[in-house]
Design a protein around this motif. Structure first.
Motif, mmCIF file in Angstrom:
data_model
loop_
_atom_site.group_PDB
_atom_site.id
_atom_site.type_symbol
_atom_site.label_atom_id
_atom_site.label_comp_id
_atom_site.label_asym_id
_atom_site.label_seq_id
_atom_site.Cartn_x
_atom_site.Cartn_y
_atom_site.Cartn_z
ATOM 1 N N ALA A 130 -21.535 53.668 40.949
ATOM 2 C CA ALA A 130 -21.952 55.261 40.744
ATOM 3 C C ALA A 130 -20.629 55.953 41.089
ATOM 4 O O ALA A 130 -20.862 56.938 41.826
ATOM 5 N N ASP A 131 -19.647 55.708 40.047
ATOM 6 C CA ASP A 131 -18.527 56.445 40.215
ATOM 7 C C ASP A 131 -17.801 56.443 41.688
ATOM 8 O O ASP A 131 -17.297 57.478 41.887
ATOM 9 N N ARG A 132 -18.080 55.651 42.548
ATOM 10 C CA ARG A 132 -17.267 55.542 43.554
ATOM 11 C C ARG A 132 -16.629 54.260 43.870
ATOM 12 O O ARG A 132 -17.164 53.009 43.395
ATOM 13 N N LEU A 133 -15.401 54.200 44.184
ATOM 14 C CA LEU A 133 -14.407 53.063 44.399
ATOM 15 C C LEU A 133 -14.926 52.375 45.697
ATOM 16 O O LEU A 133 -14.648 52.977 46.524
ATOM 17 N N ILE A 134 -15.055 51.093 45.283
ATOM 18 C CA ILE A 134 -15.559 50.056 46.855
ATOM 19 C C ILE A 134 -14.423 48.999 46.724
ATOM 20 O O ILE A 134 -14.351 48.324 45.503
ATOM 21 N N GLU A 135 -13.815 49.018 48.027
ATOM 22 C CA GLU A 135 -12.805 47.593 48.049
ATOM 23 C C GLU A 135 -13.664 46.467 48.276
ATOM 24 O O GLU A 135 -14.515 46.317 49.277
ATOM 25 N N ILE A 136 -13.370 45.450 47.530
ATOM 26 C CA ILE A 136 -14.213 44.146 47.613
ATOM 27 C C ILE A 136 -13.188 42.914 47.776
ATOM 28 O O ILE A 136 -13.644 42.029 48.446
ATOM 29 N N GLN A 137 -11.725 43.119 47.836
ATOM 30 C CA GLN A 137 -10.864 42.100 48.276
ATOM 31 C C GLN A 137 -9.844 42.897 48.894
ATOM 32 O O GLN A 137 -9.029 43.717 48.259
ATOM 33 N N PRO A 138 -9.636 42.784 50.179
ATOM 34 C CA PRO A 138 -8.665 43.433 50.985
ATOM 35 C C PRO A 138 -7.188 42.928 50.652
ATOM 36 O O PRO A 138 -7.083 41.662 50.009
ATOM 37 N N GLY A 139 -6.278 43.699 50.949
ATOM 38 C CA GLY A 139 -4.991 42.917 50.609
ATOM 39 C C GLY A 139 -4.285 42.160 51.958
ATOM 40 O O GLY A 139 -5.221 42.079 52.930
ATOM 41 N N PRO A 140 -3.192 41.966 51.884
ATOM 42 C CA PRO A 140 -2.731 41.014 52.961
ATOM 43 C C PRO A 140 -2.741 41.594 54.248
ATOM 44 O O PRO A 140 -2.270 42.874 54.319
ATOM 45 N N THR B 213 -0.981 53.193 41.733
ATOM 46 C CA THR B 213 -2.422 53.334 40.898
ATOM 47 C C THR B 213 -2.871 51.897 40.324
ATOM 48 O O THR B 213 -2.034 50.935 40.317
ATOM 49 N N LEU B 214 -4.293 51.923 40.109
ATOM 50 C CA LEU B 214 -4.842 50.553 39.976
ATOM 51 C C LEU B 214 -4.853 50.311 38.625
ATOM 52 O O LEU B 214 -4.706 51.326 37.689
ATOM 53 N N ASP B 215 -4.721 48.992 38.239
ATOM 54 C CA ASP B 215 -4.686 48.713 36.752
ATOM 55 C C ASP B 215 -5.853 48.646 36.171
ATOM 56 O O ASP B 215 -6.848 49.127 37.126
ATOM 57 N N ASP B 216 -6.167 48.191 34.898
ATOM 58 C CA ASP B 216 -7.500 48.341 34.259
ATOM 59 C C ASP B 216 -8.555 47.574 34.925
ATOM 60 O O ASP B 216 -9.806 47.837 34.670
ATOM 61 N N GLN B 217 -8.301 46.391 35.657
ATOM 62 C CA GLN B 217 -9.227 45.354 36.312
ATOM 63 C C GLN B 217 -9.456 46.172 37.826
ATOM 64 O O GLN B 217 -10.012 45.378 38.502
ATOM 65 N N LEU B 218 -8.958 47.084 38.101
ATOM 66 C CA LEU B 218 -9.234 47.949 39.428
ATOM 67 C C LEU B 218 -8.243 46.956 40.475
ATOM 68 O O LEU B 218 -8.723 46.892 41.756
ATOM 69 N N ARG B 219 -7.322 46.522 40.201
ATOM 70 C CA ARG B 219 -6.339 45.654 41.169
ATOM 71 C C ARG B 219 -5.147 46.349 41.189
ATOM 72 O O ARG B 219 -4.780 47.083 40.475
ATOM 73 N N CYS B 220 -4.674 46.308 42.450
ATOM 74 C CA CYS B 220 -3.428 47.028 43.233
ATOM 75 C C CYS B 220 -2.425 46.112 42.811
ATOM 76 O O CYS B 220 -2.231 44.831 43.353
ATOM 77 N N PRO B 221 -1.265 46.652 42.102
ATOM 78 C CA PRO B 221 0.025 45.895 41.749
ATOM 79 C C PRO B 221 0.822 45.772 43.111
ATOM 80 O O PRO B 221 1.556 44.780 42.930
ATOM 81 N N CYS C 211 -0.244 45.886 46.717
ATOM 82 C CA CYS C 211 -0.805 45.258 47.832
ATOM 83 C C CYS C 211 -1.734 44.303 47.602
ATOM 84 O O CYS C 211 -2.460 43.671 48.494
ATOM 85 N N ALA C 212 -2.379 44.003 46.240
ATOM 86 C CA ALA C 212 -3.327 42.870 45.741
ATOM 87 C C ALA C 212 -4.664 43.531 46.445
ATOM 88 O O ALA C 212 -5.541 42.375 46.151
ATOM 89 N N ARG C 213 -5.132 44.559 46.767
ATOM 90 C CA ARG C 213 -6.312 44.676 46.736
ATOM 91 C C ARG C 213 -7.123 44.850 45.467
ATOM 92 O O ARG C 213 -6.508 45.324 44.757
ATOM 93 N N VAL C 214 -8.463 44.618 45.487
ATOM 94 C CA VAL C 214 -9.335 44.728 44.381
ATOM 95 C C VAL C 214 -10.594 45.462 44.762
ATOM 96 O O VAL C 214 -11.062 45.669 45.824
ATOM 97 N N TYR C 215 -10.870 46.389 43.675
ATOM 98 C CA TYR C 215 -11.981 47.318 43.828
ATOM 99 C C TYR C 215 -13.088 47.041 42.721
ATOM 100 O O TYR C 215 -12.696 46.645 41.794
ATOM 101 N N GLU C 216 -14.200 47.584 42.874
ATOM 102 C CA GLU C 216 -15.036 47.864 42.065
ATOM 103 C C GLU C 216 -15.750 49.224 42.064
ATOM 104 O O GLU C 216 -15.628 49.966 43.084
ATOM 105 N N LEU C 217 -16.211 49.698 40.865
ATOM 106 C CA LEU C 217 -16.894 50.911 40.648
ATOM 107 C C LEU C 217 -18.349 50.744 40.868
ATOM 108 O O LEU C 217 -19.062 50.028 40.269
#
Length: 199
Positions: free
Chosen positions: A189-199, A171-179, A181-187
């Motif tokens: 149009a109600d669609r989740l887009i990966e902006i920072q890949p994990g290791p 589950t992503l945190d409130d900043q849409l970060r994964c605790p 694997c460290a991937r980061v997302y943004e929303l």
């Protein structure tokens, strides 16, 4: 024994003659696969699970014990947990209005669609016509059923949105970060887009 060029079917399982099972797939005890079912390669079909006619299952799919799948379309890399139920007729009846027993041609087929990498939690009931987005995680606590379309990577509980999940299912945190694997997302149009890949 499973080999790369053929499936392995336990003796107590029943696979109809018109079903097609891919190489490397394992069909466990008392599983039932109806006619005109296609199951891909390297899948695991758990004990006493059921696949109704015209179901289409991708590759590397895991189906837990006692899951029932009626006419669904399931993409690759999907997890269907034990005791899940995927239906295809939203308004089933045992008989027609004239009192005659319904036959195969009387059902309205609106299959569940499960996109690649999604997970259906144990005991979830998914109504016909629902589409589960790629990498979505559907979990049911207590009693409840999924009746609405699911956003890609959405986290739902009893047909209610409760958050977003990473491709790794954390589950992503409130900043849409994964605790995890460290991937980061943004929303967008109600669609989740990966902006920072994990290791």
């Amino acid at each position: 024994m499973t080999t790369p060029d053929r499936p392995a079917v336990e003796p107590s399982a029943h696979v109809a003659s018109g079903a097609r099972i891919g190489a490397g797939t394992r069909v466990w005890h008392q599983a039932q696969v109806a006619d005109d079912v296609e199951i891909g390669t390297c899948c695991t079909l758990g004990k006493s699970c059921y696949f109704g006619s015209v179901s289409r299952i991708g590759n590397d799919v895991k189906v837990g014990n006692h899951a029932d799948i009626f006419g669904a379309r399931i993409d690759d890399d999907v997890m269907i947990s034990p005791h899940a139920l995927l239906t295809e007729d939203r308004t089933p009846r045992a008989t027609r209005p004239d009192g005659q027993r319904q036959g195969p041609g009387d059902w309205t087929s609106t299959p569940v669609i499960v996109r690649r990498g999604a997970t259906i939690g144990g005991g979830a009931r998914i109504a016909g016509g629902v589409e589960i987005g790629a990498c979505a995680l559907v979990c049911i606590r207590g009693r409840g059923s999924a009746r609405r379309s699911r956003a890609r990577q959405g986290l739902r509980q009893s047909a209610r949105a409760i958050g977003w999940v990473c491709r790794c299912a954390e589950t992503l945190d409130d900043q849409l970060r994964c605790p995890r694997c460290a991937r980061v997302y943004e929303l967008a149009a109600d669609r989740l887009i990966e902006i920072q890949p994990g290791p």
